[in-house]
Motif scaffolding. Structure first.
Motif: not given
Length: 207
Positions: A1-27
């Motif tokens: 048998m022949r199969i035509n397959e379509t699949f999807n991928q999604n990426l979800t992240t949980d960012y903790i505020p304040g984890s990445l700051n510049d030299d001015q302390g801004r997120d």
């Protein structure tokens, strides 16, 4: 048998505020937490296992019959193939790797079935037994996954009407492994004894 397959991928992240700051302390962390990827298509074909069977049935005139059969199933002969990729080597790699994986995982097996029916006037009674062999080559968890099926049924039938009730009990073993490590001695599997029971009622009439 022949199969035509379509699949999807999604990426979800949980960012903790304040984890990445510049030299001015801004997120300067990400403002979104969802990334949608482009859907992918894939076309391939599957060759199912080769099957061969032989059986015999003996009739007791109008009193019923006994039947039995043996079936050979070549699970190791299954194949998955594709010509979808525009790169010939990618198609070849998929075909060869799937062939090797199937041969390393599965083996050929023999299934057996036996049953009979007894007739007395309008009454019908049936019994059956089936053995389905384990298709897996290696018992890494020590479990034989062959199945036993027991069936029984009773009913009535005449020239215009029939009614039948039947039940099937299936027994087999399986295992649940939450994770796998390189060394099998470092993890364990849960052995599960499965028993399922199905009942079917059939009623009909002839025209």
């Amino acid at each position: 048998m022949r199969i035509n397959e379509t699949f999807n991928q999604n990426l979800t992240t949980d960012y903790i505020p304040g984890s990445l700051n510049d030299d001015q302390g801004r997120d300067i962390g990400p403002t979104g937490n969802f990334v949608a990827l482009v859907p992918r298509d894939f076309k391939y074909s599957i060759i199912s296992p080769l099957r061969g069977s032989a059986g015999v049935t003996y009739f007791f005139t109008d009193k019923g019959f006994i039947t039995g059969s043996l079936e050979y199933v070549g699970y190791s002969g299954m194949r998955a193939r594709t010509k979808y990729s525009t790169v010939a080597n990618e198609n070849k790699d998929f075909n060869e790797s799937s062939k090797i994986e199937i041969k390393d995982t599965y083996k050929s097996g023999i299934n057996a079935r036996v049953g009979g029916e007894y007739r007395a006037g309008l009454f019908r009674g049936r019994l059956g037994l089936a053995y389905l062999s384990d298709p897996y080559k290696d018992l890494n968890d020590g479990i034989n996954r062959s199945k036993l099926l027991f069936s029984a049924g009773a009913g009535v039938r005449n020239d215009r009407f029939f009614a039948d009730v039947s039940g099937t009990v299936s027994t087999f073993k399986s295992a649940y492994t939450p994770y796998v490590l390189n060394n099998a001695q470092d993890y364990s599997s849960v052995d599960i004894s499965n028993r399922t029971f199905n009942v079917m009622l059939t009623v009909g009439t002839f025209f």
